[in-house]
Each structure stands twice: as C-alpha cells, then as structure tokens.
Design a protein around this motif. Structure first.
Motif, short mmCIF file in Angstrom:
data_model
loop_
_atom_site.label_atom_id
_atom_site.label_comp_id
_atom_site.label_asym_id
_atom_site.label_seq_id
_atom_site.Cartn_x
_atom_site.Cartn_y
_atom_site.Cartn_z
N GLU A 72 0.83 -1.21 0.00
CA GLU A 72 0.00 0.00 0.00
C GLU A 72 0.86 1.26 0.00
N VAL A 73 1.89 1.27 0.82
CA VAL A 73 2.79 2.43 0.85
C VAL A 73 3.50 2.59 -0.49
N ALA A 74 4.00 1.48 -1.04
CA ALA A 74 4.67 1.53 -2.34
C ALA A 74 3.73 2.02 -3.43
N SER A 75 2.47 1.58 -3.37
CA SER A 75 1.47 2.02 -4.36
C SER A 75 1.27 3.52 -4.31
N ALA A 79 2.36 6.05 -7.31
CA ALA A 79 1.29 6.87 -7.90
C ALA A 79 1.64 8.35 -7.85
N ILE A 80 2.17 8.80 -6.73
CA ILE A 80 2.57 10.21 -6.61
C ILE A 80 3.62 10.56 -7.66
N ALA A 81 4.59 9.66 -7.84
CA ALA A 81 5.65 9.89 -8.83
C ALA A 81 5.07 9.98 -10.24
N TYR A 131 -6.60 -2.25 3.16
CA TYR A 131 -7.57 -1.21 3.50
C TYR A 131 -8.54 -1.07 2.33
N ASN A 132 -9.82 -1.24 2.60
CA ASN A 132 -10.80 -1.19 1.52
C ASN A 132 -12.12 -0.64 2.02
N MET A 133 -12.96 -0.24 1.09
CA MET A 133 -14.30 0.25 1.41
C MET A 133 -15.33 -0.53 0.60
N CYS A 159 -7.02 0.83 -6.55
CA CYS A 159 -7.29 2.16 -7.12
C CYS A 159 -6.06 2.70 -7.82
N LEU A 160 -4.91 2.59 -7.17
CA LEU A 160 -3.67 3.15 -7.72
C LEU A 160 -3.01 2.24 -8.74
N ALA A 161 -3.40 0.95 -8.76
CA ALA A 161 -2.80 0.01 -9.71
C ALA A 161 -3.09 0.40 -11.16
#
Length: 354
Positions: A72-75, A79-81, A131-133, A159-161
């Motif tokens: 999750e942190v890596a994602s 994504a930010i990059a 973590y999910n909704m 989401c970020l994938a």
C-alpha cells in the motif's frame, strides 16, 4: 514525422475544419463512460455500502499483514511519482494537460471495470487485509453475482494500480513499438501490434505469478483444463494472459498510433472545433477515455463473461480471500462446475439434498 506517429490523411474533399464522425462517436463514448463512473462511484460513496470489509482478517499472519501494508505504501509513492511526472509537471510547464497526462487519467478511470470479472460469478478474489471500502458493484446495472458490496476492490492498492499496472505498462508498450519501428521501419501496423502483444506475455506471466504467490489476488474459479496449477490457491488460467495482454496491447496502440499533430485515433481534428482551449482539452480527454474504456471492455471483460460460466471449484482459500461472498458461513456455495449460478437477489444457490 515523429517516430511514434502514423500520418493522418484527411479524406479527399473534406474540409480540415470538419470533425470526423468517428471522433464525435468517441467523444460521445467518453462522455457516457465519464458520467457512468461519476454516477456509480457517487452512489457508492454516498450510500450504505461504502464501508470496510474486514471479514477473516484475524486469520492473516502478521507477515502477510505487513506485506500488504508495504504494498500500500509503495502504491502511494509510485502513484505520486507518476502523477507528478506525467500529469502535474507537464501542466506546470506548458499550462495545459499533455497527451500523456490525459492518457494516464483515462487509464486511471478504467478502475471502474476492475471488478467486472465477477459480474456473473465470483471468479476473482481480492483480500480484506488491504484497506478497503467494499465495492461499487451493486450500483452497476444488471450486476448478477451475490454480495457485490463485499468485494474488497475499493482499496488503495487497486485504485492506484490503474496508474502503475495499466497506464505505465501501456506507456511502455507504446515505447516498445516506437523502438521497433525505428529499428525495422518496414514492419506493418499489425506486425507492430503483434510484437507488442508477444512481448507482454512473458512479462505478464512473471508478474502475475509473483502476485499470486504473495496473495495480492487470486483466480478462484477457473476452467481446470486451461489452468496452470489447477486446484492450488495460486492457480493461473492461461486465458488470463491472452486477455490481459490483448488489453495492454490495445491501450499501447491507442497511445502509440498518433498523427503528426500528436492526436490519437479518437481525437482527430478536435483542435479545429470552435470551443475554448479548456473545452478542447476536455473533449480530447473524453475521446481518449472512450477508446480506452471500450478497448478494455471488449478485450478483457467480454471474454470473462463467457469463462464465468465454465469455472471450476474454489481451492481452499481462507476467509480473508473469499471476503464473505460465498462459502460455508454464507447462504451461497462458491462457484464450481456443478453449482448453480445465483442471481444477485437469489436467497441461495444451494441445492437441498433429500
């Protein structure tokens, strides 16, 4: 002419200011998908199904939980990059969104179709440890499989994938076709597309086997005769590689085959339309979005609508994999070759034995 562009020749006699009907069609398709995504996600976020699914998380080992948190942190960092490099930085430099920026945003919105592999039957499993909704699937018209709200796809990872495992891969495929064309300029369009497709196959096999081994997702119900390691929790359907590589190749082609003005197929002559620059940018985005969504739907989800009727029984997954959509602690048996496919509103699909 740039090496990754294919010349766009206007039809003889057509005014250059006339927007092709194909372009108008793709703008309309993009508008449809844009509104569809906004409405479905809006209903989900504002409704009662927007809540975490944590079924079975107590069964997960500490090492697995730590691994998921690291992913999750890596994602987030990746994504930010990408958002900075492909979307924000070009916008700051030129004052407008670049083609790459619009393309990556369009790929991001393909996230809408991510769980549609489960439209008719739960073939594909995520993990409730992430973590999910839950999911928006219950708001998709005609959704057929039971407990759509429990599918834990509304997560940071997935989401970020669609920036990293979709947009970035399609961008790489486009660059590959550009490199191949520069080296062998005599190759035809279909030969370039074929080379891109073949190149994706080993990359997909390696990546997905790693993902399955580390239990980020699982192909739970597959056609046994067309599946590697059938019956194991890391089983892998061979038709997945065909469909997914076709999807990535389609997206790569949308990115690569552009004319001298840098326009992809769906954008031709939008620059000639009598709207402001912001309007043109939005219309370009809609055209790109339309081609990407239709390409994804036809190459990936349509084949899986068929495979969903042929899937075998689940291997022995833990509850945090199955997420409460079926199994002994629910009213539904998980898919198998002999289990009836339930409707979304069926009270059960269990056959009571005398």
């Amino acid at each position: 002419m740039a090496s990754n562009h294919v010349a766009n020749h206007l039809t003889p006699g057509r005014s250059s200011a006339e927007v092709p009907s194909a372009t108008r069609f793709w703008i309309a398709m993009g508008a449809f998908w844009f509104v569809f995504c906004v409405v479905v996600w809006g209903l989900w976020i504002s409704g009662p199904d927007f809540k975490p699914n944590t079924i079975g998380v107590e069964q997960a080992s500490a090492s697995y939980v730590l691994f998921i948190r690291c992913v999750e942190v890596a994602s987030i960092l990746l994504a930010i990059a990408q958002i900075w490099y492909f979307i924000v930085r070009p916008k700051l430099q030129t004052g407008r969104l670049s083609f790459d920026g619009l393309f990556f945003l369009a790929c991001w919105m393909l996230y809408m179709q991510e769980p549609w592999i489960n439209y008719n039957s739960h073939q594909f499993l995520y993990t409730t440890v992430a973590y999910n909704m839950g999911s928006w699937c219950g708001y998709v018209p005609g959704w057929n499989s039971q407990h759509p709200e429990l599918i834990p796809v509304g997560s940071i990872i997935w989401c970020l994938a669609y920036l990293t495992l979709v947009g970035l891969w399609a961008f790489a495929g486009s660059k590959l076709m550009g490199w191949v064309r520069n080296r062998w300029p005599q190759l035809t369009t279909w030969q370039l597309i074929g080379i891109c497709f073949v190149a994706f196959i080993p990359a997909d096999l390696i990546l997905e086997h790693g993902i399955l081994y580390f239990e980020l997702f699982n192909y739970a119900s597959t056609v046994p005769s067309l599946t590697l390691h059938a019956g194991e929790i890391y089983q892998f359907p061979l038709y997945e590689t065909l469909s997914w590589c076709a999807t990535l190749t389609c997206l790569s082609a949308i990115h690569f085959f552009r004319n001298d003005a840098g326009e992809s197929y769906g954008e031709r002559q939008i620059a000639k339309m009598k709207v402001g620059e912001r309007g043109k940018t939005f219309l370009r985005f809609l055209a790109i979005l339309g081609t990407c969504q239709i390409g994804f739907f036809l190459t990936y989800n349509v084949p899986y609508f068929y495979w969903s009727t042929k899937g075998g029984a689940y291997p022995a997954y833990k509850e945090y994999r199955i997420a409460g959509v079926c199994g002994p602690n629910t009213d539904y048996d998980c898919p198998s070759l002999t289990t009836p496919l339930p409707k979304a509103d069926s009270p059960s699909n269990r056959v009571v034995q005398p």
